[in-house]
Design a protein around this motif. Structure first.
Motif, PDB file in Angstrom:
ATOM      1  N   ASN A  15       0.819  -1.214   0.000  1.00 52.40           N
ATOM      2  CA  ASN A  15       0.000   0.000   0.000  1.00 52.40           C
ATOM      3  C   ASN A  15       0.851   1.262   0.000  1.00 52.40           C
ATOM      4  O   ASN A  15       0.512   2.246  -0.660  1.00 52.40           O
ATOM      5  CB  ASN A  15      -0.975   0.002   1.177  1.00 52.40           C
ATOM      6  N   ARG A  16       1.963   1.262   0.715  1.00 51.07           N
ATOM      7  CA  ARG A  16       2.835   2.442   0.721  1.00 51.07           C
ATOM      8  C   ARG A  16       3.487   2.639  -0.643  1.00 51.07           C
ATOM      9  O   ARG A  16       3.633   3.774  -1.102  1.00 51.07           O
ATOM     10  CB  ARG A  16       3.897   2.323   1.805  1.00 51.07           C
ATOM     11  N   LEU A  17       3.858   1.547  -1.277  1.00 53.23           N
ATOM     12  CA  LEU A  17       4.441   1.637  -2.617  1.00 53.23           C
ATOM     13  C   LEU A  17       3.428   2.223  -3.592  1.00 53.23           C
ATOM     14  O   LEU A  17       3.757   3.102  -4.400  1.00 53.23           O
ATOM     15  CB  LEU A  17       4.900   0.249  -3.065  1.00 53.23           C
ATOM     16  N   ARG A  18       2.199   1.784  -3.492  1.00 52.00           N
ATOM     17  CA  ARG A  18       1.140   2.312  -4.368  1.00 52.00           C
ATOM     18  C   ARG A  18       0.845   3.783  -4.060  1.00 52.00           C
ATOM     19  O   ARG A  18       0.622   4.584  -4.972  1.00 52.00           O
ATOM     20  CB  ARG A  18      -0.121   1.464  -4.229  1.00 52.00           C
ATOM     21  N   ILE A  19       0.850   4.159  -2.786  1.00 52.05           N
ATOM     22  CA  ILE A  19       0.636   5.557  -2.405  1.00 52.05           C
ATOM     23  C   ILE A  19       1.731   6.425  -3.021  1.00 52.05           C
ATOM     24  O   ILE A  19       1.454   7.451  -3.651  1.00 52.05           O
ATOM     25  CB  ILE A  19       0.610   5.723  -0.871  1.00 52.05           C
ATOM     26  N   CYS A  20       2.973   6.016  -2.841  1.00 51.26           N
ATOM     27  CA  CYS A  20       4.097   6.790  -3.384  1.00 51.26           C
ATOM     28  C   CYS A  20       4.026   6.876  -4.902  1.00 51.26           C
ATOM     29  O   CYS A  20       4.317   7.920  -5.487  1.00 51.26           O
ATOM     30  CB  CYS A  20       5.432   6.198  -2.947  1.00 51.26           C
ATOM     31  N   SER A  21       3.634   5.779  -5.530  1.00 51.94           N
ATOM     32  CA  SER A  21       3.495   5.772  -6.981  1.00 51.94           C
ATOM     33  C   SER A  21       2.457   6.796  -7.437  1.00 51.94           C
ATOM     34  O   SER A  21       2.693   7.579  -8.361  1.00 51.94           O
ATOM     35  CB  SER A  21       3.107   4.376  -7.459  1.00 51.94           C
ATOM     36  N   MET A  22       1.310   6.794  -6.786  1.00 46.47           N
ATOM     37  CA  MET A  22       0.255   7.750  -7.138  1.00 46.47           C
ATOM     38  C   MET A  22       0.708   9.192  -6.910  1.00 46.47           C
ATOM     39  O   MET A  22       0.475  10.068  -7.737  1.00 46.47           O
ATOM     40  CB  MET A  22      -1.013   7.476  -6.328  1.00 46.47           C
ATOM     41  N   LEU A  23       1.370   9.426  -5.770  1.00 47.22           N
ATOM     42  CA  LEU A  23       1.773  10.794  -5.429  1.00 47.22           C
ATOM     43  C   LEU A  23       2.966  11.284  -6.235  1.00 47.22           C
ATOM     44  O   LEU A  23       3.176  12.492  -6.360  1.00 47.22           O
ATOM     45  CB  LEU A  23       2.083  10.887  -3.933  1.00 47.22           C
ATOM     46  N   SER A  24       3.736  10.365  -6.806  1.00 49.54           N
ATOM     47  CA  SER A  24       4.947  10.765  -7.530  1.00 49.54           C
ATOM     48  C   SER A  24       4.647  11.515  -8.823  1.00 49.54           C
ATOM     49  O   SER A  24       5.510  12.215  -9.346  1.00 49.54           O
ATOM     50  CB  SER A  24       5.820   9.547  -7.836  1.00 49.54           C
ATOM     51  N   THR A  25       3.435  11.392  -9.325  1.00 50.47           N
ATOM     52  CA  THR A  25       3.091  12.012 -10.609  1.00 50.47           C
ATOM     53  C   THR A  25       2.267  13.288 -10.474  1.00 50.47           C
ATOM     54  O   THR A  25       1.936  13.908 -11.479  1.00 50.47           O
ATOM     55  CB  THR A  25       2.331  11.017 -11.498  1.00 50.47           C
ATOM     56  N   VAL A  26       1.926  13.647  -9.231  1.00 50.75           N
ATOM     57  CA  VAL A  26       1.081  14.824  -8.999  1.00 50.75           C
ATOM     58  C   VAL A  26       1.620  15.628  -7.819  1.00 50.75           C
ATOM     59  O   VAL A  26       2.498  15.169  -7.091  1.00 50.75           O
ATOM     60  CB  VAL A  26      -0.392  14.422  -8.706  1.00 50.75           C
ATOM     61  N   SER A  27       1.072  16.811  -7.613  1.00 52.80           N
ATOM     62  CA  SER A  27       1.529  17.624  -6.483  1.00 52.80           C
ATOM     63  C   SER A  27       0.908  17.144  -5.171  1.00 52.80           C
ATOM     64  O   SER A  27       1.573  17.133  -4.132  1.00 52.80           O
ATOM     65  CB  SER A  27       1.223  19.102  -6.706  1.00 52.80           C
ATOM     66  N   GLU A  28      -0.367  16.728  -5.194  1.00 57.99           N
ATOM     67  CA  GLU A  28      -1.022  16.200  -4.000  1.00 57.99           C
ATOM     68  C   GLU A  28      -2.286  15.457  -4.400  1.00 57.99           C
ATOM     69  O   GLU A  28      -2.810  15.639  -5.497  1.00 57.99           O
ATOM     70  CB  GLU A  28      -1.328  17.295  -2.983  1.00 57.99           C
ATOM     71  N   VAL A  29      -2.760  14.601  -3.487  1.00 60.06           N
ATOM     72  CA  VAL A  29      -3.974  13.814  -3.717  1.00 60.06           C
ATOM     73  C   VAL A  29      -4.816  13.847  -2.450  1.00 60.06           C
ATOM     74  O   VAL A  29      -4.284  13.751  -1.339  1.00 60.06           O
ATOM     75  CB  VAL A  29      -3.635  12.348  -4.099  1.00 60.06           C
ATOM     76  N   GLU A  30      -6.126  13.938  -2.618  1.00 62.47           N
ATOM     77  CA  GLU A  30      -7.046  13.981  -1.488  1.00 62.47           C
ATOM     78  C   GLU A  30      -7.186  12.578  -0.886  1.00 62.47           C
ATOM     79  O   GLU A  30      -7.128  11.567  -1.584  1.00 62.47           O
ATOM     80  CB  GLU A  30      -8.406  14.507  -1.971  1.00 62.47           C
ATOM     81  N   PHE A  31      -7.336  12.524   0.424  1.00 60.96           N
ATOM     82  CA  PHE A  31      -7.412  11.280   1.189  1.00 60.96           C
ATOM     83  C   PHE A  31      -8.416  10.293   0.581  1.00 60.96           C
ATOM     84  O   PHE A  31      -8.099   9.117   0.391  1.00 60.96           O
ATOM     85  CB  PHE A  31      -7.786  11.607   2.643  1.00 60.96           C
ATOM     86  N   ALA A  32      -9.623  10.753   0.308  1.00 56.54           N
ATOM     87  CA  ALA A  32     -10.669   9.860  -0.204  1.00 56.54           C
ATOM     88  C   ALA A  32     -10.283   9.264  -1.558  1.00 56.54           C
ATOM     89  O   ALA A  32     -10.616   8.107  -1.838  1.00 56.54           O
ATOM     90  CB  ALA A  32     -11.995  10.599  -0.309  1.00 56.54           C
ATOM     91  N   THR A  33      -9.595  10.015  -2.375  1.00 62.58           N
ATOM     92  CA  THR A  33      -9.145   9.506  -3.673  1.00 62.58           C
ATOM     93  C   THR A  33      -8.147   8.379  -3.475  1.00 62.58           C
ATOM     94  O   THR A  33      -8.235   7.336  -4.141  1.00 62.58           O
ATOM     95  CB  THR A  33      -8.525  10.640  -4.513  1.00 62.58           C
ATOM     96  N   LEU A  34      -7.198   8.571  -2.556  1.00 56.14           N
ATOM     97  CA  LEU A  34      -6.240   7.511  -2.245  1.00 56.14           C
ATOM     98  C   LEU A  34      -6.956   6.280  -1.687  1.00 56.14           C
ATOM     99  O   LEU A  34      -6.704   5.147  -2.105  1.00 56.14           O
ATOM    100  CB  LEU A  34      -5.208   7.999  -1.227  1.00 56.14           C
ATOM    101  N   ARG A  35      -7.842   6.502  -0.739  1.00 56.41           N
ATOM    102  CA  ARG A  35      -8.585   5.401  -0.105  1.00 56.41           C
ATOM    103  C   ARG A  35      -9.341   4.586  -1.144  1.00 56.41           C
ATOM    104  O   ARG A  35      -9.275   3.349  -1.159  1.00 56.41           O
ATOM    105  CB  ARG A  35      -9.553   5.963   0.937  1.00 56.41           C
ATOM    106  N   ASP A  36     -10.038   5.278  -2.030  1.00 57.46           N
ATOM    107  CA  ASP A  36     -10.838   4.588  -3.039  1.00 57.46           C
ATOM    108  C   ASP A  36      -9.957   3.861  -4.054  1.00 57.46           C
ATOM    109  O   ASP A  36     -10.278   2.749  -4.463  1.00 57.46           O
ATOM    110  CB  ASP A  36     -11.765   5.573  -3.746  1.00 57.46           C
TER     111      ASP A  36
END
Length: 100
Positions: A15-36
């Protein structure tokens, strides 16, 4: 400048690897978007974000939106560098390359 391969135990759990992957391409992501996207509960995501925040890889920001407080996550420069190094190390391992 190339990224030095370095395995990172903090980033490696799925899950941390996926979080970092998602965040690496953008400036920030909202909690609910990550959760979903991760299909996890709020408590599971909070625990993973806390581990990344404790390592100083992530910043959390709270902001009111439509009358509710929303939480936004963003990788720090240190977090971006650690993620890039971890990905480089995974690529090196997958290729079967030995370090000098």
């Amino acid at each position: 400048m190339s990224t030095k391969p370095k395995f990172d135990e903090t980033i490696h759990p799925p899950n941390r690897l996926r979080i970092c992957s998602m965040l690496s391409t953008v400036s920030e992501v909202e909690f609910a978007t990550l959760r979903d996207a991760l299909r996890v509960s709020d408590s599971v995501l909070s625990k993973q974000l806390k581990a990344l925040e404790d390592a100083e890889y992530l910043n959390l920001r709270k902001s009111p939106v439509d009358g509710r407080t929303r939480t936004w996550a963003a990788l720090t420069e240190q977090g971006r560098a650690a993620f890039a190094g971890h990905v480089a190390e995974l690529r090196r391992l997958a290729a079967g390359v030995l370090l000098d």
